[in-house]
Design an enzyme around this catalytic site. Sequence first.
Site, PDB file in Angstrom:
ATOM      1  N   GLU A 231      14.679 108.561  60.132  1.00 25.13           N
ATOM      2  CA  GLU A 231      15.306 108.379  58.809  1.00 25.13           C
ATOM      3  C   GLU A 231      14.248 108.770  57.798  1.00 25.13           C
ATOM      4  O   GLU A 231      13.261 108.059  57.623  1.00 25.13           O
ATOM      5  CB  GLU A 231      15.720 106.916  58.594  1.00 25.13           C
ATOM      6  N   CYS A 265      15.046 105.526  49.362  1.00 21.17           N
ATOM      7  CA  CYS A 265      15.275 106.868  49.938  1.00 21.17           C
ATOM      8  C   CYS A 265      16.496 107.526  49.327  1.00 21.17           C
ATOM      9  O   CYS A 265      16.543 108.739  49.200  1.00 21.17           O
ATOM     10  CB  CYS A 265      15.386 106.781  51.452  1.00 21.17           C
TER      11      CYS A 265
HETATM   12  P1  NDP Z   1       5.107 107.206  55.784  1.00 19.80           P
HETATM   13  O1  NDP Z   1       5.750 108.334  56.496  1.00 19.80           O
HETATM   14  O2  NDP Z   1       3.813 107.419  55.129  1.00 19.80           O
HETATM   15  O3  NDP Z   1       4.887 105.970  56.780  1.00 19.80           O
HETATM   16  C1  NDP Z   1       5.947 105.410  57.531  1.00 19.80           C
HETATM   17  C2  NDP Z   1       5.363 104.591  58.685  1.00 19.80           C
HETATM   18  O4  NDP Z   1       4.706 105.466  59.610  1.00 19.80           O
HETATM   19  C3  NDP Z   1       4.296 103.590  58.248  1.00 19.80           C
HETATM   20  O5  NDP Z   1       4.395 102.428  59.065  1.00 19.80           O
HETATM   21  C4  NDP Z   1       3.020 104.333  58.543  1.00 19.80           C
HETATM   22  O6  NDP Z   1       1.920 103.486  58.710  1.00 19.80           O
HETATM   23  C5  NDP Z   1       3.387 105.016  59.842  1.00 19.80           C
HETATM   24  N1  NDP Z   1       2.550 106.166  60.185  1.00 19.80           N
HETATM   25  C6  NDP Z   1       1.696 106.866  59.381  1.00 19.80           C
HETATM   26  N2  NDP Z   1       1.150 107.894  60.083  1.00 19.80           N
HETATM   27  C7  NDP Z   1       1.668 107.836  61.335  1.00 19.80           C
HETATM   28  C8  NDP Z   1       1.505 108.627  62.520  1.00 19.80           C
HETATM   29  N3  NDP Z   1       0.710 109.694  62.544  1.00 19.80           N
HETATM   30  N4  NDP Z   1       2.184 108.276  63.624  1.00 19.80           N
HETATM   31  C9  NDP Z   1       3.019 107.211  63.631  1.00 19.80           C
HETATM   32  N5  NDP Z   1       3.228 106.426  62.547  1.00 19.80           N
HETATM   33  C10 NDP Z   1       2.561 106.735  61.413  1.00 19.80           C
HETATM   34  O7  NDP Z   1       6.207 106.685  54.761  1.00 19.80           O
HETATM   35  P2  NDP Z   1       6.001 105.665  53.567  1.00 19.80           P
HETATM   36  O8  NDP Z   1       5.548 104.362  54.134  1.00 19.80           O
HETATM   37  O9  NDP Z   1       5.238 106.348  52.508  1.00 19.80           O
HETATM   38  O10 NDP Z   1       7.527 105.431  53.096  1.00 19.80           O
HETATM   39  C11 NDP Z   1       8.157 106.181  52.135  1.00 19.80           C
HETATM   40  C12 NDP Z   1       9.022 107.259  52.780  1.00 19.80           C
HETATM   41  O11 NDP Z   1      10.038 106.659  53.579  1.00 19.80           O
HETATM   42  C13 NDP Z   1       9.767 108.095  51.768  1.00 19.80           C
HETATM   43  O12 NDP Z   1       9.680 109.444  52.138  1.00 19.80           O
HETATM   44  C14 NDP Z   1      11.204 107.604  51.887  1.00 19.80           C
HETATM   45  O13 NDP Z   1      12.165 108.528  51.501  1.00 19.80           O
HETATM   46  C15 NDP Z   1      11.280 107.301  53.335  1.00 19.80           C
HETATM   47  N6  NDP Z   1      12.402 106.411  53.583  1.00 19.80           N
HETATM   48  C16 NDP Z   1      13.518 106.853  54.245  1.00 19.80           C
HETATM   49  C17 NDP Z   1      14.624 106.035  54.399  1.00 19.80           C
HETATM   50  C18 NDP Z   1      15.859 106.484  55.109  1.00 19.80           C
HETATM   51  O14 NDP Z   1      16.626 105.632  55.548  1.00 19.80           O
HETATM   52  N7  NDP Z   1      16.122 107.773  55.216  1.00 19.80           N
HETATM   53  C19 NDP Z   1      14.621 104.683  53.868  1.00 19.80           C
HETATM   54  C20 NDP Z   1      13.428 104.347  53.150  1.00 19.80           C
HETATM   55  C21 NDP Z   1      12.342 105.163  53.061  1.00 19.80           C
HETATM   56  P3  NDP Z   1       0.987 103.108  57.428  1.00 19.80           P
HETATM   57  O15 NDP Z   1       1.867 102.912  56.252  1.00 19.80           O
HETATM   58  O16 NDP Z   1       0.376 101.844  57.868  1.00 19.80           O
HETATM   59  O17 NDP Z   1       0.065 104.271  57.256  1.00 19.80           O
END
Ligand code: NDP
Length: 479
Positions: A231, A265
């Site tokens: 997502e 999102c």
């Molecule tokens: P990120 O992609 O930065 O992070 C998402 C999760 O992935 C976090 O727990 C992060 O850890 C983890 N992560 C980071 N790097 C890696 C990796 N290499 N491998 C595995 N996991 C990893 O997203 P954000 O937290 O910045 O969230 C915002 C984004 O989420 C926006 O783009 C938004 O649109 C999207 N979103 C989508 C939704 C949907 O339903 N389509 C709903 C809500 C949000 P850590 O944060 O600890 O680095």
Amino acid sequence: MGKLEVINPRTGRADHAIAAATQQDVAQKAAALRAAQPEWEAMGVGGRCAVMARWLNAVKARAADIGEADAHDTGGCHTSYIQGFITMGNIGGWLEDAPKAFAALDYDAMSPSMPSVRVQSQVVAYPLVGVISPWNAPLMLALLDAVPALFAGSAVLLKPSEVTPRVIETLFETVREVPELAQVFDYVMGAGDVGQAVIGEADTICFTGSVPTGRKVAMACAERLIPCHLELGGKDPCIVTASADLDRATTAVLRGAVYATGQVCYSVERVYVARDIHDAFVAMLVEKAKAVRLNSDNPRGGHIGPFTHGPQADIVAGHIEDAVAKGAKVQCGGEIENIDGGRYLRPTVLTGVTHDMAIMQEETFGPTIPIMAYDDVDEAVRLANDTRFGLTASVIAGDEEEAEGIGRRLNAGGIFLQDTFLTFAKMRTFGTDSFGWSGHGAPRIGPESLRRFLRRKSLLTQTGDVADIQNDHHLGDGR
Ligand code: NDP
């Protein structure tokens, strides 16, 4: 375990710390969850519902604390304080829907293609589901996947964002009150490397987050040949036609674009307004946008909070700067404000934008409302569909029929007509698909959501004679 400091978005200072899990910690937790999962699955959906109903009561008793923790993580406002109640709605909804979803998968009948063969269906849960969730709406986005996975009979290992861990810690106090659940539901804290370690252990992954990280997650899952459900982000358009009621349209667009500081999102991120009403629309929207209050003096007050993840403010400021440098005009807002260490942006209306600007192409994730005028509906549809994303879209027209006609031409998984921000209305209806970069894999909403965690087997019983290799007519006599 390394210690990671956690910033308070209202002060910009660290006031919490988490112990980041090591690879061994993740492996140990995964092994414990795997060991407990068969008993959980063997309970059947009825047995699991009984346990989940006890969890629902535990969440109910702590709903206010959960809301407080979410507000501490994200910076406050109404959306945070209601998270305990949203969790109750999520669990309560599945208490009704999970037995029905299982029943819909039952099959026991003679085969229409081989009439002597009885066909039965059996569903088997993926033993361990990994959930990786983001910092915006940190509780809801973790549980949208974890709760149906648990109802399906899977164990779940959650990796929340390191930016917003507090609400997950509070939630797990309620999980521990239900020992059968605590054996199959656990979390690990840490950054991206911990997310990768979870992928290394799980049988299927649900990821919510950005496109670049989603791509890394998909590649790691491909390497292990496990399914992943992504997502991702959005750049969701709203079309306002010449016949729309201006008051209704401006109210809906403002809320859709700035709710939760635009860190949603499916926020409205682009607005296309019929040229005839463009100036009047902008004037009314700006007037309403200026009345939006920050919650800087009281987390429960005001309408929008600080950026949950401070560095996000720089991305948003970069998009505004790029737009202005290319000719856009800021009608209100536009400046990141630092108040007591929190970083805020008031609703920012921009006009004169074009599709050459980042603010019309890339996910901004802030309270910005870039507006572009269009001459006819075909142009509006073309502009709205000119994106790599396709999460949701909105249309506000003179009447429902006109809005629906346009909505049916838009490429997105959820189309909101005569309003914005209607995603919650489809929570318990049916699954929808994301278009383009907004997602990949099976839907996370509706009964299909639970199906993601089940593999379906068929048991085929020959009730007649077995076929003879020398006289094999069982597939029909096509020789
Ligand atoms: P990120 O992609 O930065 O992070 C998402 C999760 O992935 C976090 O727990 C992060 O850890 C983890 N992560 C980071 N790097 C890696 C990796 N290499 N491998 C595995 N996991 C990893 O997203 P954000 O937290 O910045 O969230 C915002 C984004 O989420 C926006 O783009 C938004 O649109 C999207 N979103 C989508 C939704 C949907 O339903 N389509 C709903 C809500 C949000 P850590 O944060 O600890 O680095």
